[in-house]
Design an enzyme around this catalytic site. Structure first.
Site, PDB file in Angstrom:
ATOM      1  N   ASP A   1       0.771  -1.197   0.041  1.00 41.03           N
ATOM      2  CA  ASP A   1       0.160  -0.032  -0.061  1.00 41.03           C
ATOM      3  C   ASP A   1       0.719   1.235  -0.194  1.00 41.03           C
ATOM      4  O   ASP A   1       2.096   1.220   0.074  1.00 41.03           O
ATOM      5  CB  ASP A   1      -1.038   0.124   1.289  1.00 41.03           C
ATOM      6  CG  ASP A   1      -0.287   0.056   2.635  1.00 41.03           C
ATOM      7  OD1 ASP A   1      -1.018  -0.139   3.515  1.00 41.03           O
ATOM      8  OD2 ASP A   1       1.036   0.509   2.523  1.00 41.03           O
TER       9      ASP A   1
ATOM     10  N   ASP B   1      -8.027  -7.537   0.517  1.00 41.77           N
ATOM     11  CA  ASP B   1      -7.126  -7.739   1.452  1.00 41.77           C
ATOM     12  C   ASP B   1      -7.834  -7.285   2.699  1.00 41.77           C
ATOM     13  O   ASP B   1      -8.716  -6.478   2.861  1.00 41.77           O
ATOM     14  CB  ASP B   1      -5.970  -6.850   1.309  1.00 41.77           C
ATOM     15  CG  ASP B   1      -6.153  -5.341   1.953  1.00 41.77           C
ATOM     16  OD1 ASP B   1      -6.746  -4.567   1.328  1.00 41.77           O
ATOM     17  OD2 ASP B   1      -5.870  -5.270   3.316  1.00 41.77           O
TER      18      ASP B   1
ATOM     19  N   CYS C   1     -12.949 -28.959   6.858  1.00 38.08           N
ATOM     20  CA  CYS C   1     -11.672 -27.980   6.423  1.00 38.08           C
ATOM     21  C   CYS C   1     -10.540 -29.032   6.373  1.00 38.08           C
ATOM     22  O   CYS C   1     -10.268 -30.013   7.167  1.00 38.08           O
ATOM     23  CB  CYS C   1     -11.444 -27.089   7.591  1.00 38.08           C
ATOM     24  SG  CYS C   1     -10.117 -26.116   7.327  1.00 38.08           S
TER      25      CYS C   1
ATOM     26  N   CYS D   1      -7.262 -28.027   6.627  1.00 39.32           N
ATOM     27  CA  CYS D   1      -5.999 -27.270   7.443  1.00 39.32           C
ATOM     28  C   CYS D   1      -5.572 -28.019   8.219  1.00 39.32           C
ATOM     29  O   CYS D   1      -5.993 -28.782   8.817  1.00 39.32           O
ATOM     30  CB  CYS D   1      -6.454 -25.878   7.807  1.00 39.32           C
ATOM     31  SG  CYS D   1      -7.197 -25.751   9.719  1.00 39.32           S
TER      32      CYS D   1
ATOM     33  N   CYS E   1      -7.766 -28.517  11.839  1.00 34.36           N
ATOM     34  CA  CYS E   1      -8.803 -29.063  11.711  1.00 34.36           C
ATOM     35  C   CYS E   1      -8.437 -30.479  11.449  1.00 34.36           C
ATOM     36  O   CYS E   1      -9.495 -31.400  11.882  1.00 34.36           O
ATOM     37  CB  CYS E   1      -9.724 -28.660  10.550  1.00 34.36           C
ATOM     38  SG  CYS E   1     -10.235 -27.106  10.649  1.00 34.36           S
TER      39      CYS E   1
ATOM     40  N   HIS F   1      -5.888 -21.589   9.917  1.00 37.07           N
ATOM     41  CA  HIS F   1      -7.180 -22.124   9.554  1.00 37.07           C
ATOM     42  C   HIS F   1      -7.944 -20.987   8.852  1.00 37.07           C
ATOM     43  O   HIS F   1      -8.632 -21.054   7.958  1.00 37.07           O
ATOM     44  CB  HIS F   1      -7.953 -22.552  10.979  1.00 37.07           C
ATOM     45  CG  HIS F   1      -9.497 -22.712  10.742  1.00 37.07           C
ATOM     46  ND1 HIS F   1     -10.084 -23.791  10.043  1.00 37.07           N
ATOM     47  CD2 HIS F   1     -10.428 -21.788  10.782  1.00 37.07           C
ATOM     48  CE1 HIS F   1     -11.339 -23.661   9.633  1.00 37.07           C
ATOM     49  NE2 HIS F   1     -11.770 -22.395  10.162  1.00 37.07           N
TER      50      HIS F   1
HETATM   51 ZN   LIG Z   1      -9.264 -25.688   9.425  1.00 34.99          ZN
END
Ligand SMILES: [Zn+2]
Ligand SMILES: O=c1[nH]cnc2cc3nc(NCc4cccs4)[nH]c3cc12
Length: 374
Positions: free
Chosen positions: A94, A268, A306, A308, A311, A337
């Protein structure tokens, strides 16, 4: 593959939504895209490899923080931000103006730019369109943002007009000071608060100057989702269809879905990372606060669907324990996550636009947010 020109191609549309690719000197960006925020040359709590595993193609860096510490010239001498933080894919920086105005009390703004004192050591600094371009060049930003003023909200029409017109003069100065390089881009920023006539005047002024992409600024500053969406509905249709559109500072998961449906390509927001460090998990069923005692004995993962690491390998009870014990791993796992969930939303919308099924994607998304079991 790294392109040697900065280019945006649209491969599918669904209503106002676009599925595209921004090709840059540092690789391609699949749009709609979410940019994790890497303020001080790091996405807090995450290695660059982990950020890539969540599916991110591009990161955001903050000029204000980096110019104060470690310093723009120093990052330049060390090979630029990509080398410094070991992220070789696109980086958008930015311009610094927004953060000076929102983080620094000791600042003064006039036609030339902004002067302020460092919150770290009290040293005096000046940010002008020209200096901002120079700093972002030292950082070797793939995408440079024009130096603008985010009009405070609310603003009456006259105040919003005066502020927007100054930003348009600064956009011209930014464009003239920007050192064009193959595969690098400069984005202008549309202002005009929530006034349709001012938004259109700003779009036309920036289009006349000519940019590689166009951001929509002056939103996500307290106006609320309804006013943000109605401002998008008058702004994006007036913007060039063949250039990327970036909505700054947005947003919550439902903001992303609604804004993509209104023609936005890039986003963003600090929410997924900042909330992750503060025990707040975003899931397809809504948000969950992992400090809540109800998780203490819950052996289930945060979200069965999920993929990730949080999880796949840990229970809610464990995440709850980590936050109660103030363990660093809690912040890392929940940041991971949240970023992966944000990228899953973008992946889902990119696929839906390709299939022409974004409307039903959105219906399913909003329904699950409402009555999921969290
Ligand atoms: Zn997750
Ligand atoms: O017009 C803008 N110009 C340049 N940067 C921005 C960043 C922005 N970020 C938000 N909202 C997210 C926020 C982050 C911190 C306080 S609000 N709105 C924003 C508007 C602008």
């Amino acid at each position: 593959m790294t392109a040697n020109i900065f280019n945006f191609t649209i491969s599918a549309t669904d209503g106002a939504a676009r599925r595209g690719t921004v090709s840059t000197a540092h690789g391609d960006i699949r749009t709609p895209a979410f940019m994790p925020v890497g303020t001080a040359a790091t996405v807090k709590g995450m290695t660059p490899e982990a950020v890539r595993e969540t599916g991110a193609d591009i990161l955001l860096g903050n000029t204000y923080h980096l110019m104060l510490r470690p310093g723009a010239e120093r990052v330049g001498r060390l090979g630029g931000l990509h080398k410094f933080m070991n992220w070789e894919r696109p980086i958008l920086t930015d311009s610094g103006g927004f953060q000076v105005m929102s983080l620094n009390e000791l600042r003064k703004i006039d036609e030339n730019g902004v002067t302020f004192k460092s919150h770290i050591d009290g040293q005096r600094f000046e940010l002008t369109p020209e200096r901002s371009m120079e700093i972002q060049n030292h950082l070797d930003a793939t995408i440079t943002m024009a130096f603008d003023e985010c009009t405070p909200y609310p603003a009456d029409h006259e105040t919003a007009a005066t502020s927007m017109r100054r930003s348009m003069r600064w956009a011209k100065r930014s464009s003239e000071a920007f050192e064009a390089r193959q595969g690098y881009g400069l984005f202008g920023i549309v202002q005009g608060s929530t006034y349709e006539d001012l938004r259109l005047e700003s779009v036309n002024a920036l289009t006349d100057i000519g940019f590689d992409g166009y951001a929509i600024g002056g939103l996500a500053v307290g106006e609320g989702q309804e006013a943000m969406f109605s401002t998008l509905e008058v702004t994006t249709p007036a913007m060039l269809a063949d250039k990327p559109r970036y909505l700054m500072g947005v947003g919550k998961p439902d903001d992303l879905v609604g804004a993509v449906m209104r023609g936005v390509d890039m986003f963003d927001c600090v929410l997924p990372t900042r909330s992750g460090r503060n025990a707040q998990a975003f899931t397809r069923f809504g948000t969950v606060n992992m400090r809540n005692a109800r998780h203490a004995d819950d052996d289930r993962p945060l979200d069965e669907l999920c993929e990730c690491p949080a999880c796949r390998n840990y229970s809610r009870a464990y995440l709850h324990h980590l936050f109660k014990a103030k363990e660093i791993l809690g912040a890392t796992l929940l940041t991971w996550h949240n970023l992966q969930y944000y990228q899953d939303i973008m992946r889902g919308m990119r696929a839906a636009i390709e299939e022409g099924s974004l409307a039903s994607y959105a219906l399913d998304f909003f329904a699950a947010q409402e009555n999921g079991d969290i």
